[in-house]
Design a protein around this motif. Sequence first.
Motif, PDB file in Angstrom:
ATOM      1  N   UNK A 196       0.154 -20.290  19.297  1.00 21.60           N
ATOM      2  CA  UNK A 196      -0.181 -21.631  19.760  1.00 21.60           C
ATOM      3  C   UNK A 196      -1.352 -21.593  20.739  1.00 21.60           C
ATOM      4  N   UNK A 197      -1.901 -22.795  21.015  1.00 23.50           N
ATOM      5  CA  UNK A 197      -2.961 -22.885  22.015  1.00 23.50           C
ATOM      6  C   UNK A 197      -2.451 -22.423  23.377  1.00 23.50           C
ATOM      7  N   UNK A 198      -1.195 -22.760  23.697  1.00 22.33           N
ATOM      8  CA  UNK A 198      -0.630 -22.323  24.980  1.00 22.33           C
ATOM      9  C   UNK A 198      -0.499 -20.804  25.032  1.00 22.33           C
ATOM     10  N   UNK A 199      -0.110 -20.184  23.918  1.00 16.78           N
ATOM     11  CA  UNK A 199      -0.014 -18.721  23.885  1.00 16.78           C
ATOM     12  C   UNK A 199      -1.386 -18.093  24.090  1.00 16.78           C
ATOM     13  N   UNK A 200      -2.409 -18.673  23.489  1.00 19.01           N
ATOM     14  CA  UNK A 200      -3.770 -18.158  23.665  1.00 19.01           C
ATOM     15  C   UNK A 200      -4.192 -18.259  25.127  1.00 19.01           C
ATOM     16  N   UNK A 201      -3.883 -19.370  25.764  1.00 22.36           N
ATOM     17  CA  UNK A 201      -4.232 -19.516  27.183  1.00 22.36           C
ATOM     18  C   UNK A 201      -3.490 -18.492  28.043  1.00 22.36           C
ATOM     19  N   UNK A 245       4.606 -13.918  28.294  1.00 19.64           N
ATOM     20  CA  UNK A 245       4.446 -14.238  26.877  1.00 19.64           C
ATOM     21  C   UNK A 245       5.765 -14.614  26.198  1.00 19.64           C
ATOM     22  N   UNK A 246       6.882 -14.326  26.857  1.00 13.40           N
ATOM     23  CA  UNK A 246       8.191 -14.559  26.237  1.00 13.40           C
ATOM     24  C   UNK A 246       8.409 -15.996  25.775  1.00 13.40           C
ATOM     25  N   UNK A 247       7.975 -17.028  26.531  1.00 11.68           N
ATOM     26  CA  UNK A 247       8.212 -18.401  26.044  1.00 11.68           C
ATOM     27  C   UNK A 247       7.506 -18.733  24.733  1.00 11.68           C
ATOM     28  N   UNK A 248       6.514 -17.942  24.359  1.00 16.70           N
ATOM     29  CA  UNK A 248       5.769 -18.210  23.126  1.00 16.70           C
ATOM     30  C   UNK A 248       6.289 -17.380  21.950  1.00 16.70           C
ATOM     31  N   UNK A 249       7.297 -16.543  22.196  1.00 12.67           N
ATOM     32  CA  UNK A 249       7.779 -15.588  21.202  1.00 12.67           C
ATOM     33  C   UNK A 249       9.059 -16.092  20.547  1.00 12.67           C
ATOM     34  N   UNK A 250       9.480 -15.382  19.484  1.00 17.25           N
ATOM     35  CA  UNK A 250      10.686 -15.797  18.760  1.00 17.25           C
ATOM     36  C   UNK A 250      11.929 -14.988  19.151  1.00 17.25           C
ATOM     37  N   UNK A 251      11.794 -14.125  20.161  1.00 16.97           N
ATOM     38  CA  UNK A 251      12.931 -13.354  20.642  1.00 16.97           C
ATOM     39  C   UNK A 251      13.016 -11.946  20.091  1.00 16.97           C
ATOM     40  N   UNK A 252      12.174 -11.591  19.121  1.00 15.08           N
ATOM     41  CA  UNK A 252      12.199 -10.256  18.536  1.00 15.08           C
ATOM     42  C   UNK A 252      11.260  -9.298  19.233  1.00 15.08           C
ATOM     43  N   UNK A 281      -2.457 -15.504  27.069  1.00 16.71           N
ATOM     44  CA  UNK A 281      -3.090 -14.209  26.819  1.00 16.71           C
ATOM     45  C   UNK A 281      -4.369 -14.051  27.638  1.00 16.71           C
ATOM     46  N   UNK A 282      -5.199 -15.075  27.654  1.00 16.95           N
ATOM     47  CA  UNK A 282      -6.458 -14.996  28.397  1.00 16.95           C
ATOM     48  C   UNK A 282      -6.213 -14.940  29.898  1.00 16.95           C
ATOM     49  N   UNK A 283      -5.196 -15.655  30.377  1.00 17.40           N
ATOM     50  CA  UNK A 283      -4.852 -15.598  31.789  1.00 17.40           C
ATOM     51  C   UNK A 283      -4.399 -14.190  32.177  1.00 17.40           C
ATOM     52  N   UNK A 284      -3.585 -13.561  31.330  1.00 15.94           N
ATOM     53  CA  UNK A 284      -3.133 -12.208  31.628  1.00 15.94           C
ATOM     54  C   UNK A 284      -4.298 -11.215  31.566  1.00 15.94           C
ATOM     55  N   UNK A 332     -15.853 -16.674  25.920  1.00 17.36           N
ATOM     56  CA  UNK A 332     -15.659 -17.478  24.712  1.00 17.36           C
ATOM     57  C   UNK A 332     -14.261 -17.276  24.118  1.00 17.36           C
ATOM     58  N   UNK A 333     -13.375 -16.630  24.898  1.00 12.83           N
ATOM     59  CA  UNK A 333     -12.102 -16.182  24.355  1.00 12.83           C
ATOM     60  C   UNK A 333     -11.262 -17.282  23.747  1.00 12.83           C
ATOM     61  N   UNK A 334     -11.197 -18.449  24.390  1.00 13.54           N
ATOM     62  CA  UNK A 334     -10.356 -19.519  23.867  1.00 13.54           C
ATOM     63  C   UNK A 334     -10.825 -19.961  22.484  1.00 13.54           C
ATOM     64  N   UNK A 335     -12.114 -20.219  22.344  1.00 14.15           N
ATOM     65  CA  UNK A 335     -12.624 -20.672  21.044  1.00 14.15           C
ATOM     66  C   UNK A 335     -12.582 -19.550  20.009  1.00 14.15           C
ATOM     67  N   UNK A 336     -12.830 -18.296  20.431  1.00 17.07           N
ATOM     68  CA  UNK A 336     -12.793 -17.167  19.495  1.00 17.07           C
ATOM     69  C   UNK A 336     -11.389 -16.957  18.953  1.00 17.07           C
ATOM     70  N   UNK A 337     -10.384 -16.978  19.822  1.00 16.58           N
ATOM     71  CA  UNK A 337      -9.023 -16.741  19.362  1.00 16.58           C
ATOM     72  C   UNK A 337      -8.500 -17.890  18.507  1.00 16.58           C
ATOM     73  N   UNK A 338      -8.904 -19.109  18.819  1.00 12.88           N
ATOM     74  CA  UNK A 338      -8.508 -20.223  17.946  1.00 12.88           C
ATOM     75  C   UNK A 338      -9.156 -20.076  16.572  1.00 12.88           C
TER      76      UNK A 338
END
Length: 458
Positions: A329-334, A404-411, A336-339, A226-232
């Motif tokens: 974002x939804x892409x970041x959540x996906x 995860x870097x593409x979903x981050x702000x560089x910090x 995370x779950x893939x990793x 249920x990870x996708x719906x839980x994290x959203x």
Amino acid sequence: MSTAEDGRVLRRAFEAGFGGTIVDRWHPAYDDARGVWNGLVNRRPALIARCADVADVVEAVCVAAEHRPPVSVRGGGHQVAGSAVCDDGLVIDLSAMTAVHVDPARRVVRVQGGVTVGELDAGTQVFGLAVPGGDVTGTGVAGLALGGGIGMLTRAHGLTCDHLRSMEIVTADGRVRTAGPDEYPDLLWAARGGGRGLGVVTGMEFDLVTLGPAVSYAEVYYSSEQGDSVLRAWRDAVATLPDTVSPMAILRGMPPYPQVPEELRDTPVVGVGAVHAGPPEEAQAVLAPLRRLATPLLDVSGTVAYEQSPSPPAGIRAFMKSHFLDELTDDAIRTLLDRQARCPSPGAELVIRTMGGAVRDIPADRSAFPHRTAQFNVNVNAMWRDTALDDAILGWCRTSWTALAPHANGGVYLNFSGLAEDADSVRDAVYGPSAARLEAIRTEFDPEGLFAWAARQP
């Protein structure tokens, strides 16, 4: 010179009046003294000066200034990169300097440089007071504050460094200075999240907040199916929850709690939780949204004595590296779950911490911590014992961080910035817009680079 010869030279340089303990490679305690919490770190210093007081620290700094070995400073020894210990150099060890003095009337606490979070909490919770920040008891308070100090109370009360009133520091010239708002304010600014390389911090004074001795918390585990719906749903809840909670989410294996059936242990789960820092009578209603994101596999929410989690035992192998995110974002959540699905060990995990609140509200020029606008910190985290898993787990950690870097702000958060070999690649991301001013302050107080090794560490 060899490490042994360096050790002999340094040992002879210390005066007979040194009140602490000198540990060289022939000392029976050498291997214990050079060890740090992270078992991946295996450095061999020439000498360890375990200081009993500030006078010992001054002597150690003067010896270092004369002989110019690499210098590291050990407080709690918990920092994952192992920056407390250098190869072939001098370790100035403050681990015996553990005094804690609480002034409940002023709501201020003073700690020596070797105090851990657990020792600090033991002193302050007697009065129902706390310094925010940290997740585990074994973390050194000085290192925590010097790196920022993200923890369970971040949105309610800010970072550990935001509560730093003043500090006592021995600089490269051997002088003991007290840095505060009116005297050496640049040093105080740098100490608030600017990291190592300023000198040897022998004492810190912090403002306290009212908290405890009992706090309510949520801790709930949902199936990763249920990870996708839980994290959203968690992300949406974070946006509406008050700043009295700093919610966390963790993608990991089910912890081996006694009430967990054997067949569920280590099963992939998404855990969520938070400590409530507001009025106790509001806790149940405030925490309730985190407990109904889906049908839980396990809910161990309740009320406990306030304390950080016990540290895993020293010698465990560990890796931590993080990103700051402006949004989840939804892409970041996906991603995370893939990793999580590719995770090679139940001891590896992905932790999402919420920022904002009091962290965002502190003026940017009050401290060197440069990541105040971020909304989340995502930490790739692993702890394991089997050395045969080193390559697989470290590979997963590093590829997960890259994914995860593409979903981050560089910090990147200093206290979660990898191992020593990661230092050069993340330095700009760690210090961001604070880098130039930090370098100028380090140069002012250490023009010959006595603490240059420490300044380079993550």
